[in-house]
Scaffold this motif. Structure first.
Motif, PDB file in Angstrom:
ATOM      1  N   ARG A 132       0.827  -1.211   0.000  1.00  0.00           N
ATOM      2  CA  ARG A 132       0.000   0.000   0.000  1.00  0.00           C
ATOM      3  C   ARG A 132       0.859   1.258   0.000  1.00  0.00           C
ATOM      4  O   ARG A 132       0.577   2.220  -0.728  1.00  0.00           O
ATOM      5  N   ALA A 133       1.930   1.259   0.780  1.00  0.00           N
ATOM      6  CA  ALA A 133       2.831   2.411   0.801  1.00  0.00           C
ATOM      7  C   ALA A 133       3.486   2.614  -0.553  1.00  0.00           C
ATOM      8  O   ALA A 133       3.673   3.746  -1.011  1.00  0.00           O
ATOM      9  N   GLN A 134       3.838   1.516  -1.210  1.00  0.00           N
ATOM     10  CA  GLN A 134       4.445   1.605  -2.532  1.00  0.00           C
ATOM     11  C   GLN A 134       3.453   2.180  -3.543  1.00  0.00           C
ATOM     12  O   GLN A 134       3.809   3.029  -4.377  1.00  0.00           O
ATOM     13  N   ARG A 135       2.203   1.746  -3.475  1.00  0.00           N
ATOM     14  CA  ARG A 135       1.185   2.270  -4.384  1.00  0.00           C
ATOM     15  C   ARG A 135       0.950   3.754  -4.140  1.00  0.00           C
ATOM     16  O   ARG A 135       0.766   4.534  -5.085  1.00  0.00           O
ATOM     17  N   ALA A 136       0.934   4.152  -2.874  1.00  0.00           N
ATOM     18  CA  ALA A 136       0.712   5.559  -2.547  1.00  0.00           C
ATOM     19  C   ALA A 136       1.821   6.436  -3.112  1.00  0.00           C
ATOM     20  O   ALA A 136       1.568   7.532  -3.637  1.00  0.00           O
ATOM     21  N   HIS A 137       3.062   5.971  -3.016  1.00  0.00           N
ATOM     22  CA  HIS A 137       4.178   6.746  -3.570  1.00  0.00           C
ATOM     23  C   HIS A 137       4.042   6.892  -5.077  1.00  0.00           C
ATOM     24  O   HIS A 137       4.207   7.989  -5.629  1.00  0.00           O
ATOM     25  N   THR A 138       3.735   5.799  -5.761  1.00  0.00           N
ATOM     26  CA  THR A 138       3.560   5.863  -7.216  1.00  0.00           C
ATOM     27  C   THR A 138       2.457   6.848  -7.585  1.00  0.00           C
ATOM     28  O   THR A 138       2.595   7.645  -8.521  1.00  0.00           O
ATOM     29  N   ALA A 139       1.367   6.807  -6.827  1.00  0.00           N
ATOM     30  CA  ALA A 139       0.259   7.717  -7.095  1.00  0.00           C
ATOM     31  C   ALA A 139       0.678   9.169  -6.921  1.00  0.00           C
ATOM     32  O   ALA A 139       0.339  10.031  -7.742  1.00  0.00           O
ATOM     33  N   ARG A 140       1.416   9.467  -5.845  1.00  0.00           N
ATOM     34  CA  ARG A 140       1.834  10.854  -5.617  1.00  0.00           C
ATOM     35  C   ARG A 140       2.712  11.348  -6.754  1.00  0.00           C
ATOM     36  O   ARG A 140       2.547  12.466  -7.252  1.00  0.00           O
ATOM     37  N   VAL A 141       3.666  10.532  -7.180  1.00  0.00           N
ATOM     38  CA  VAL A 141       4.560  10.934  -8.261  1.00  0.00           C
ATOM     39  C   VAL A 141       3.769  11.242  -9.525  1.00  0.00           C
ATOM     40  O   VAL A 141       3.991  12.261 -10.195  1.00  0.00           O
TER      41      VAL A 141
END
Length: 467
Positions: A132-141
C-alpha cells in the motif's frame, strides 16, 4: 544503529541514511527522511521506523517538504538472502498487487501467516501495508508530475478501485488526490508533462550518493542486443532504450545518462540525484513493476557509502574507488532473458530475437521485438545448452524472480548441461542482484565481503578484468 545514533543522524541531516530508516514527530503527526531540512524536533517527540509503511500504519503522514516516500529503497533488501529480504524484493516487483499475500507466501515457501509475522516483527508492517505504501508513492509521483487523469493514476498505481485509491491518498498525505496535485512542489507544477503514448510516462529514478552513470551505460551499450535494446547519443548524454515483457503487457522504457556530478539534495549533507526515465506501457498496471525492474537494472537502491568505505580501505582497490566513487553493479531488467543471453552469447541472442521474439505492434526506432519467453524457446529449440536452460526456466526448475533463493538458483543452474561456473556466477550477480559474488578464477578476497560484486566491477572498469 540504536535510537540515539539515529537521532544524531537526523540532527546532522545525513542523507546517507535516507531510506534506511524514517523518523516521525509525535507533535506534528508527520514522518520524514533523516535528511529533512526542517527544524530538528526534540528527542522525546521522535519515533523511529524501519519503513515508510510502518510510519503510515502508526498514523503519521508523509512530510511534504522532504517527501520521505520518494527515497531510494534500503540496500538491505539487495544484500539479504533471508525471507524478509526476498519478500521485500517481491513486493517491490508488484507481486502482492498481482497475486495477493497468498501468492507472495507461495513464492517464498512459507505460509501467509508466517510471512505476515516475520515482516511485521522486523519492519513494523505486513505485506499489505508495504504494498500500500508503494502504491501511494507511485500515485503521488504521477499526480504531481503528469497530467494523467485521476482514474488512470489509480489503476496505474496498482489500486483495485478508485475508492481504495482515494482513501489511501487521504490517509497517507492528509489530502485528496486533487489537493495533492495542486500542492506539488514548484518544479513538479511547472514541469508537469502531458502523457501521450509516444512520449510515455516521465519519471525520476532517485539514487543515494554518487552514481557513475558512464560505466553503467558503457556496459549496457556493450551488451545491447539489436531489436531489443539500443544506446544512442554522445558519451555523457546517452539514452538507453529497451523493450520489456511485463505481467500485463509489454513496454518500451528509456533512461537518460545524467552528465556531471550528482546534484545535492536541499538541506542534506551528502549528494544524491536521479536518472530521468520515460515509460511507454501497453497496460498502466505494469508501472510499478517496470520501475522496480529498472531500479534493479541500474542498481539505484545501492548504498555507495557502505560499498566505498569497505572497498576503499583495501590497498589494491583504494585508487580504483577514489577514481570511480559510487560505481554500481548493474542488475537485469528481465532475469530470465539475461540468463539465456549469458549462456547463448550475443550473436546467438540476436538470432533468437529475430526468429522467436514477439514483434512489436509498432516499431519504435530500432526497437522491433520483445525477447522471446523461455517457454517459446524451449519448445522451438529444446536441444543444446540454451534449450536445457529455457526448459528449466519454463518448468520452474530454475527460479530467477526477485524472491528466488540465490543458493538454490545457482545449484539448479550448475546442474544443467552446458552451464559453467563462470556463467552461473554472472547470472547470480546480474539476474539475482547478489552484491557479493566472486567469479571463479578471480582473486577476490573475503575482506571485500559483502561487496565483492562491486569489487569485480571496479577491476573491470580499470581494465584489470575482461567484461
Amino acid at each position: 544503529m540504536d535510537e540515539d545514533t539515529r537521532y544524531e543522524t537526523v540532527r546532522s541531516r545525513d542523507a546517507r541514511f535516507d531510506g534506511e530508516f524514517f523518523f516521525a514527530v509525535r507533535t506534528t503527526g508527520i514522518y520524514c527522511r533523516p535528511s529533512c531540512p526542517a527544524m530538528t524536533p526534540k528527542r522525546h517527540n521522535v519515533r523511529f521506523f524501519a519503513t515508510a509503511a510502518a510510519a503510515q500504519g502508526s498514523g503519521f503522514r508523509a512530510c511534504r517538504r522532504c517527501r520521505p516516500d520518494a527515497v531510494p529503497g534500503s540496500a538491505d533488501w539487495n544484500v539479504r538472502a533471508d525471507v524478509v529480504g526476498r519478500a521485500m524484493r517481491l513486493i517491490g516487483d508488484g507481486v502482492v498487487d498481482r497475486e495477493g499475500v497468498a501468492g507472495l507466501a507461495a513464492r517464498l515457501g512459507y505460509s501467509a501467516r508466517q510471512v505476515q509475522r516475520q515482516l511485521t516483527a522486523e519492519l513494523g508492517a505486513g505485506p499489505v501495508a508495504l504494498a500500500r505504501a508503494q502504491r501511494a508513492h507511485t500515485a503521488r509521483v504521477l499526480l504531481q508530475t503528469t497530467d494523467l487523469a485521476v482514474t488512470g493514476i489509480a489503476f496505474a498505481s496498482g489500486f483495485a478501485s478508485v475508492r481504495q485509491f482515494n482513501d489511501t491518498v487521504r490517509a497517507v498525505y492528509a489530502a485528496t488526490p486533487s489537493e495533492l496535485r495542486a500542492t506539488a512542489p514548484r518544479g513538479g507544477r511547472t514541469s508537469r508533462r502531458a502523457v501521450t503514448p509516444a512520449a510515455g510516462i516521465p519519471l525520476r529514478l532517485a539514487h543515494r550518493g554518487q552514481y557513475q552513470a558512464g560505466a553503467v551505460f558503457d556496459l549496457l551499450a556493450h551488451e545491447a542486443v539489436p531489436g531489443v535494446e539500443e544506446v544512442s547519443g554522445p558519451p555523457g548524454r546517452r539514452t538507453y532504450r529497451r523493450t520489456m515483457r511485463l505481467p500485463h503487457g509489454t513496454g518500451i522504457v528509456a533512461v537518460d545518462e545524467r552528465p556531471g556530478a550528482p546534484r545535492a539534495v536541499p538541506g542534506a549533507a551528502h549528494p544524491g540525484g536521479w536518472l530521468d526515465a520515460r515509460l511507454q506501457l501497453t497496460d498502466p498496471r505494469d508501472l510499478t513493476t517496470a520501475v522496480g525492474r529498472l531500479r534493479r537494472l541500474f542498481d539505484l537502491d545501492a548504498d555507495p557509502y557502505a560499498v566505498d568505505e569497505r572497498l576503499g580501505a583495501d590497498t589494491r582497490l583504494a585508487p580504483l574507488v577514489a577514481a570511480r566513487p559510487g560505481l554500481r553493479s548493474p542488475g537485469a531488467a528481465d532475469p530470465e532473458e539475461l540468463a539465456v543471453r549469458a549462456l547463448a552469447g550475443p550473436a546467438e541472442a540476436e538470432r533468437l530475437v529475430r526468429r522467436y521474439g514477439k514483434v512489436l505492434d509498432a516499431p519504435s526506432g530500432s526497437l522491433t521485438h520483445v525477447f522471446p519467453e523461455p517457454a517459446v524457446l524451449a519448445e522451438a529449440e529444446p536441444d543444446g545448452p540454451p534449450g536445457a536452460l529455457t526448459g528449466a526456466l519454463a518448468d520452474g526448475v530454475v527460479r530467477l524472480d526477485p524472491g528466488a533463493d540465490r543458493d538454490d538458483a545457482e545449484h539448479a543452474l550448475l546442474a544443467l548441461p552446458g552451464m559453467d561456473a563462470r556463467t552461473a556466477a554472472a547470472v547470480r550477480t546480474r539476474a539475482l542482484g547478489d552484491p557479493d559474488v566472486a567469479p571463479p578464477g578471480v582473486d577476490v578476497p573475503d575482506s571485500w565481503r559483502p561487496w565483492r560484486s562491486y569489487a569485480v566491477q571496479h577491476l573491470r572498469a580499470a581494465g584489470e578484468l575482461e567484461w
